[in-house]
Design a protein around this motif. Structure first.
Motif, PDB file in Angstrom:
ATOM      1  N   GLU A  40       0.825  -1.211   0.000  1.00 23.26           N
ATOM      2  CA  GLU A  40       0.000   0.000   0.000  1.00 23.26           C
ATOM      3  C   GLU A  40       0.853   1.253   0.000  1.00 23.26           C
ATOM      4  O   GLU A  40       2.000   1.228   0.457  1.00 23.26           O
ATOM      5  N   SER A  45      -3.221   5.684   1.901  1.00 22.89           N
ATOM      6  CA  SER A  45      -3.929   4.900   2.903  1.00 22.89           C
ATOM      7  C   SER A  45      -3.723   5.527   4.279  1.00 22.89           C
ATOM      8  O   SER A  45      -2.723   6.177   4.529  1.00 22.89           O
ATOM      9  N   LYS A  47      -3.672   3.557   6.828  1.00 21.14           N
ATOM     10  CA  LYS A  47      -3.144   2.415   7.589  1.00 21.14           C
ATOM     11  C   LYS A  47      -1.726   2.693   8.059  1.00 21.14           C
ATOM     12  O   LYS A  47      -0.938   3.287   7.321  1.00 21.14           O
TER      13      LYS A  47
END
Ligand code: ATP
Ligand code: PRP
Ligand code: MG
Length: 229
Positions: A40, A45, A47
């Motif tokens: 990613e 993102s 995250k």
């Protein structure tokens, strides 16, 4: 009583701590050389734990100045951090981290800078006491002490270039790469303190306990960073 069949748990993946931005970007080719692709993009993102093409390797995204802390305490097995950050961390935690490889990425210089109309050389010669604003208090203290210059250090967390412009400080200690930021703020670099690049850091216990996982990554990083020198 029924006993449940125990399912084999997979070991915790090797964890590499990186900061978003230039270090993450410049680490991607090194990871690739070790056969690791990140799943990613941390810019897209939210995250903070990113998987990779290898189930046994994951990336965590932390603030640049927090990378040494995650690695020292073993929350990450490895990390990548600038020498500027490592010098500050080492002042409070000497010898806490193993720093095997200079990766030659995120290169810049730590410098003293002032307004164009400030005569730094004359101030130093006269033994003036200087007010210096910086995020790099330990490196700055060490630098001015070695020159025998008295300084009052003012700790800032960013936008150092502003300090001499509005009378907070006579000088700053900050990173310089292209010089564009200094130029845009009518400042000049008056002294180089040290060249900066980023290093691989490794948790000392992980180096012993997870050597078979860590060593091939270290070797690939070293080969790739030497190839780009
Ligand atoms: P934060 O934004 O979380 O306060 P930071 O500004 O230190 O952190 P980055 O700008 O990504 O985060 O810098 C990470 C590292 O990259 C620094 O510790 C330094 O070693 C290096 N670096 C910083 N600025 C430059 C630059 N202009 N050119 C090259 N390398 C740089
Ligand atoms: C860094 C550093 C300087 C600038 C120097 O800031 O803190 O301000 O780069 O680079 P230059 O000489 O090429 O202009 P950065 O870009 O990381 O922004 P930041 O303030 O968000 O840390
Ligand atoms: Mg920055």
């Amino acid at each position: 009583m029924t006993t449940q069949a125990s399912t084999p748990t997979s070991p915790t993946p090797l964890t590499l701590a990186l900061s978003k931005g230039r270090i993450f970007e410049e680490t991607l080719p090194l990871l690739k050389s070790a056969g690791i692709e990140v799943n990613e993009d941390p810019e897209k993102s939210r995250k903070l734990i990113l998987g990779t093409s290898r189930p046994d390797v994951r990336i965590i995204i932390v603030r640049a100045s927090d990378v040494p802390t995650y690695v020292e305490y073993g929350a990450a097995d490895m990390g990548i951090a600038g020498k500027d950050v490592l010098v500050e961390h080492a002042a409070a935690h000497p010898g806490a981290l193993y720093q095997p490889i200079d990766l030659n990425i995120a290169r810049c210089k730590l410098c003293v800078a002032t307004r164009k109309d400030f005569d730094y050389e004359a101030a130093v010669k006269q033994g003036a006491r200087l007010r210096v604003a910086t995020k790099y208090v330990s490196a700055a203290r060490e630098h001015f002490a070695s020159k025998g210059v008295y300084v009052d250090l003012i700790k800032l967390y960013g936008s150092m270039e502003l300090a001499p412009l509005i009378g907070l400080a006579d000088a700053i200690v900050d990173l310089v790469s292209t010089g564009n930021t200094l130029k845009a703020n009518d400042l000049v670099a008056v002294e180089d303190i040290m060249p900066i690049s980023s290093r691989l850091i490794v948790n000392r216990a992980a180096l012993k306990l997870r050597r078979e996982g860590i060593e091939p990554i270290m070797e690939a990083f070293e080969r790739a960073s030497l190839a780009t020198m």
